[in-house]
Write an enzyme that holds these catalytic residues in place. Structure first.
Site, PDB file in Angstrom:
ATOM      1  N   ASN A 115      12.495  60.724  97.550  1.00  0.00           N
ATOM      2  CA  ASN A 115      13.940  60.796  97.332  1.00  0.00           C
ATOM      3  C   ASN A 115      14.295  61.742  96.194  1.00  0.00           C
ATOM      4  O   ASN A 115      13.560  61.862  95.216  1.00  0.00           O
ATOM      5  CB  ASN A 115      14.502  59.403  97.047  1.00  0.00           C
ATOM      6  N   HIS A 143       9.729  65.575  96.278  1.00  0.00           N
ATOM      7  CA  HIS A 143      10.598  66.520  96.990  1.00  0.00           C
ATOM      8  C   HIS A 143      11.678  67.102  96.082  1.00  0.00           C
ATOM      9  O   HIS A 143      12.684  67.627  96.566  1.00  0.00           O
ATOM     10  CB  HIS A 143      11.219  65.859  98.234  1.00  0.00           C
ATOM     11  N   CYS A 151      17.462  79.059  90.264  1.00  0.00           N
ATOM     12  CA  CYS A 151      17.832  80.421  90.653  1.00  0.00           C
ATOM     13  C   CYS A 151      16.933  80.916  91.790  1.00  0.00           C
ATOM     14  O   CYS A 151      15.715  80.750  91.753  1.00  0.00           O
ATOM     15  CB  CYS A 151      17.715  81.350  89.445  1.00  0.00           C
ATOM     16  N   THR A 238      10.228  54.478 104.364  1.00  0.00           N
ATOM     17  CA  THR A 238      10.070  55.842 104.895  1.00  0.00           C
ATOM     18  C   THR A 238       9.645  55.776 106.355  1.00  0.00           C
ATOM     19  O   THR A 238       8.899  54.880 106.757  1.00  0.00           O
ATOM     20  CB  THR A 238       9.051  56.676 104.072  1.00  0.00           C
TER      21      THR A 238
HETATM   22  C1  BJW Z   1      14.781  50.871 105.175  1.00  0.00           C
HETATM   23  C2  BJW Z   1      16.001  50.381 104.772  1.00  0.00           C
HETATM   24  C3  BJW Z   1      15.973  49.338 103.855  1.00  0.00           C
HETATM   25  C4  BJW Z   1      16.396  51.963 106.132  1.00  0.00           C
HETATM   26  N1  BJW Z   1      14.802  48.891 103.409  1.00  0.00           N
HETATM   27  N2  BJW Z   1      13.624  50.390 104.741  1.00  0.00           N
HETATM   28  C5  BJW Z   1       0.990  68.688 109.072  1.00  0.00           C
HETATM   29  C6  BJW Z   1       1.253  68.563 110.412  1.00  0.00           C
HETATM   30  C7  BJW Z   1       2.454  69.015 110.938  1.00  0.00           C
HETATM   31  C8  BJW Z   1       3.429  69.594 110.122  1.00  0.00           C
HETATM   32  C9  BJW Z   1       3.168  69.701 108.799  1.00  0.00           C
HETATM   33  C10 BJW Z   1       1.957  69.278 108.271  1.00  0.00           C
HETATM   34  N3  BJW Z   1       1.974  69.493 106.941  1.00  0.00           N
HETATM   35  C11 BJW Z   1       3.162  70.048 106.616  1.00  0.00           C
HETATM   36  C12 BJW Z   1       3.914  70.189 107.733  1.00  0.00           C
HETATM   37  C13 BJW Z   1       5.287  70.758 107.813  1.00  0.00           C
HETATM   38  C14 BJW Z   1       6.338  69.802 107.306  1.00  0.00           C
HETATM   39  C15 BJW Z   1       6.354  68.531 108.136  1.00  0.00           C
HETATM   40  O1  BJW Z   1       6.008  67.445 107.701  1.00  0.00           O
HETATM   41  N4  BJW Z   1       6.831  68.654 109.351  1.00  0.00           N
HETATM   42  C16 BJW Z   1       6.923  67.580 110.266  1.00  0.00           C
HETATM   43  C17 BJW Z   1       5.730  67.033 110.878  1.00  0.00           C
HETATM   44  C18 BJW Z   1       8.269  66.983 110.496  1.00  0.00           C
HETATM   45  N5  BJW Z   1       6.138  69.506 105.899  1.00  0.00           N
HETATM   46  C19 BJW Z   1       6.475  70.369 104.964  1.00  0.00           C
HETATM   47  O2  BJW Z   1       6.928  71.438 105.259  1.00  0.00           O
HETATM   48  C20 BJW Z   1       6.255  69.960 103.521  1.00  0.00           C
HETATM   49  N6  BJW Z   1       5.590  71.022 102.860  1.00  0.00           N
HETATM   50  C21 BJW Z   1       4.270  71.214 102.948  1.00  0.00           C
HETATM   51  O3  BJW Z   1       3.540  70.408 103.449  1.00  0.00           O
HETATM   52  O4  BJW Z   1       3.838  72.401 102.421  1.00  0.00           O
HETATM   53  C22 BJW Z   1       2.592  72.921 102.839  1.00  0.00           C
HETATM   54  C23 BJW Z   1       2.684  73.297 104.299  1.00  0.00           C
HETATM   55  C24 BJW Z   1       3.816  73.930 104.809  1.00  0.00           C
HETATM   56  C25 BJW Z   1       3.893  74.263 106.172  1.00  0.00           C
HETATM   57  C26 BJW Z   1       2.855  73.925 107.036  1.00  0.00           C
HETATM   58  C27 BJW Z   1       1.723  73.281 106.527  1.00  0.00           C
HETATM   59  C28 BJW Z   1       1.649  72.967 105.149  1.00  0.00           C
HETATM   60  C29 BJW Z   1       7.591  69.797 102.819  1.00  0.00           C
HETATM   61  C30 BJW Z   1       8.378  68.667 103.342  1.00  0.00           C
HETATM   62  C31 BJW Z   1       9.749  68.642 102.649  1.00  0.00           C
HETATM   63  C32 BJW Z   1      10.670  67.597 103.236  1.00  0.00           C
HETATM   64  N7  BJW Z   1      11.969  67.811 102.716  1.00  0.00           N
HETATM   65  C33 BJW Z   1      13.026  66.848 102.973  1.00  0.00           C
HETATM   66  C34 BJW Z   1      14.344  67.355 102.321  1.00  0.00           C
HETATM   67  C35 BJW Z   1      14.269  67.188 100.812  1.00  0.00           C
HETATM   68  C36 BJW Z   1      15.533  67.576 100.138  1.00  0.00           C
HETATM   69  C37 BJW Z   1      16.669  66.703 100.530  1.00  0.00           C
HETATM   70  O5  BJW Z   1      16.643  65.486 100.320  1.00  0.00           O
HETATM   71  O6  BJW Z   1      17.641  67.248 101.067  1.00  0.00           O
HETATM   72  O7  BJW Z   1      12.675  65.572 102.455  1.00  0.00           O
HETATM   73  S1  BJW Z   1      13.229  66.509 104.714  1.00  0.00           S
HETATM   74  C38 BJW Z   1      13.577  64.788 104.525  1.00  0.00           C
HETATM   75  O8  BJW Z   1      12.509  63.979 105.103  1.00  0.00           O
HETATM   76  C39 BJW Z   1      13.518  64.539 103.020  1.00  0.00           C
HETATM   77  C40 BJW Z   1      12.841  63.215 102.946  1.00  0.00           C
HETATM   78  O9  BJW Z   1      12.293  63.019 101.656  1.00  0.00           O
HETATM   79  C41 BJW Z   1      11.813  63.299 104.042  1.00  0.00           C
HETATM   80  C42 BJW Z   1      11.290  61.986 104.503  1.00  0.00           C
HETATM   81  O10 BJW Z   1      12.282  61.209 105.091  1.00  0.00           O
HETATM   82  P1  BJW Z   1      12.287  59.648 104.852  1.00  0.00           P
HETATM   83  O11 BJW Z   1      12.446  59.375 103.416  1.00  0.00           O
HETATM   84  O12 BJW Z   1      11.111  59.046 105.505  1.00  0.00           O
HETATM   85  O13 BJW Z   1      13.665  59.217 105.538  1.00  0.00           O
HETATM   86  P2  BJW Z   1      13.958  58.789 107.063  1.00  0.00           P
HETATM   87  O14 BJW Z   1      15.422  58.814 107.229  1.00  0.00           O
HETATM   88  O15 BJW Z   1      13.140  59.532 108.019  1.00  0.00           O
HETATM   89  O16 BJW Z   1      13.455  57.272 107.110  1.00  0.00           O
HETATM   90  C43 BJW Z   1      14.120  56.209 106.446  1.00  0.00           C
HETATM   91  C44 BJW Z   1      13.341  54.950 106.691  1.00  0.00           C
HETATM   92  O17 BJW Z   1      13.907  53.909 105.911  1.00  0.00           O
HETATM   93  C45 BJW Z   1      13.357  54.471 108.147  1.00  0.00           C
HETATM   94  O18 BJW Z   1      12.030  54.150 108.551  1.00  0.00           O
HETATM   95  C46 BJW Z   1      14.218  53.208 108.107  1.00  0.00           C
HETATM   96  O19 BJW Z   1      13.803  52.229 109.053  1.00  0.00           O
HETATM   97  C47 BJW Z   1      13.984  52.740 106.705  1.00  0.00           C
HETATM   98  N8  BJW Z   1      15.037  51.924 106.109  1.00  0.00           N
HETATM   99  N9  BJW Z   1      16.996  51.129 105.463  1.00  0.00           N
HETATM  100  C48 BJW Z   1      13.656  49.433 103.913  1.00  0.00           C
HETATM  101  N10 BJW Z   1      17.147  48.793 103.409  1.00  0.00           N
HETATM  102 ZN    ZN Z   2      18.241  83.800  87.621  1.00  0.00          ZN
END
Ligand code: BJW
Ligand code: ZN
Length: 290
Positions: A115, A143, A151, A238
């Site tokens: 988050n 993140h 910048c 998550t």
């Molecule tokens: C409750 C509840 C309650 C509700 N109590 N629970 C390997 C394989 C394939 C792809 C990749 C890989 N490695 C990297 C990648 C690429 C990519 C990736 O993962 N792609 C996918 C597979 C989709 N990853 C990246 O690019 C990452 N970088 C990286 O690895 O660099 C090296 C690299 C790059 C490229 C290729 C290979 C290597 C960076 C990821 C950055 C994610 N950024 C974001 C935005 C951040 C800024 C912002 O906030 O605006 O991060 S995307 C978004 O998703 C945000 C979140 O932190 C993240 C995760 O989401 P989260 O937190 O899980 O939210 P939800 O909505 O999905 O889930 C909520 C959950 O809560 C649900 O389960 C509900 O049930 C639950 N819930 N109420 C308890 N009360």
């Molecule tokens: Zn600057």
């Protein structure tokens, strides 16, 4: 026989009691009870757009005005939100004396959050007393942070809680609110580049200091070490769809450690977890941590 995760609090407490190196991997569900929308599912829309498609370098390159308006909305929402009982329960674990009573064998505790809303930092401040101070190094915001403004050219970064961050973002927000109030069809407000937030050093365009898809995670080398030594991983709110955070729990299990999932519903990996406490983490975490 098919593995079924336990939801037995006593069994969980026994594991917690014996754990030496504890990590928490948190996601948007941690802040859901604070009114912060999640990314996927019901909360994952902003105006009529999909939040996920806005959190990319491509979206920002194509339309910085639109992406800044999305982050302006997120900043304002986070500023007005309050940490909930789950943030507080985790912040307390980062106070060594409190942790000693909950997890007496623990040598380390780290909260790894995906988050960017800053609520875990504020919860830590809220539980600070003259006698008890949370260990600041226990929190890792992998993140980035909504309030870091970086910048795009020289990378100069400032922590800026201004509301609004600049006048044009405030104006665009109000114009949109007026449209909604008048029952008009939503129009796309375009802010000229020169009116978007600028770097105080080189005057170039800034961007939110968060990690978008395809970008590298600066903390990753440090996180890998914590994951490697962990013998207990709590996975809180998550969907476990985004890498590398999604693989941390699985890595801990590979190394012989235990995993406990706290989520309102099944998420990726729940079926192989040792524990699954289904429900709002704002209820279940304080209950499980006792
Ligand atoms: C409750 C509840 C309650 C509700 N109590 N629970 C390997 C394989 C394939 C792809 C990749 C890989 N490695 C990297 C990648 C690429 C990519 C990736 O993962 N792609 C996918 C597979 C989709 N990853 C990246 O690019 C990452 N970088 C990286 O690895 O660099 C090296 C690299 C790059 C490229 C290729 C290979 C290597 C960076 C990821 C950055 C994610 N950024 C974001 C935005 C951040 C800024 C912002 O906030 O605006 O991060 S995307 C978004 O998703 C945000 C979140 O932190 C993240 C995760 O989401 P989260 O937190 O899980 O939210 P939800 O909505 O999905 O889930 C909520 C959950 O809560 C649900 O389960 C509900 O049930 C639950 N819930 N109420 C308890 N009360
Ligand atoms: Zn600057």
């Amino acid at each position: 026989p098919r593995h079924i995760p336990s939801n037995n609090i006593q069994e969980f407490r026994a594991i917690l009691h014996a754990a030496k190196h504890i990590i928490v991997v948190a996601g948007a569900g941690l802040s859901a009870a604070s009114g912060i929308p999640t990314f996927r599912g019901a909360g994952g829309m902003w105006r009529s757009l999909d939040a996920m498609s806005l959190a990319t370098p491509e979206a920002f390159a194509k339309d910085p005005s639109l992406v800044w308006q999305f982050y302006h909305y997120r900043r304002e929402k986070a500023l007005r939100a309050e940490p909930n009982a789950a943030h507080v329960a985790l912040a307390k674990l980062s106070i060594p004396s409190v942790r000693a009573s909950i997890a007496p064998s623990s040598k380390t505790f780290h909260l790894i959050t995906q988050n960017v809303d800053g609520l875990s930092t504020r919860a830590a401040r809220a539980v600070t007393t003259a006698q008890e101070t949370p260990d600041a190094s226990a929190l890792l915001e992998m993140h980035g942070r909504l309030f870091d403004v970086r910048c795009t050219k020289c990378s100069h970064t400032t922590l800026d809680f201004s509301s609004p961050l600049c006048q044009a973002l405030g104006d665009a927000d109000r114009a949109h609110e007026d449209e909604v109030a008048a029952g008009k069809k939503e129009t796309q407000i375009s802010i000229p580049l020169e009116d978007l937030p600028k770097c105080s050093v080189c005057n170039s365009l800034t961007r939110p200091g968060v990690v978008w898809f395809g970008e590298s995670i600066p903390l990753l080398p440090q996180l890998d070490k914590l994951v490697e030594q962990a013998d207990l991983c709590l996975v809180v709110g998550t969907s476990s769809l985004v890498q590398p955070a999604a693989s941390f729990a699985w890595q801990v299990q590979e190394n012989g450690g235990r995993v406990a999932v706290f989520n309102v519903e099944d998420s990726l990996g729940t079926d192989t977890a040792d524990f699954f406490f289904q429900g709002g983490c704002e209820i279940e975490l304080p209950r499980a941590l006792g």
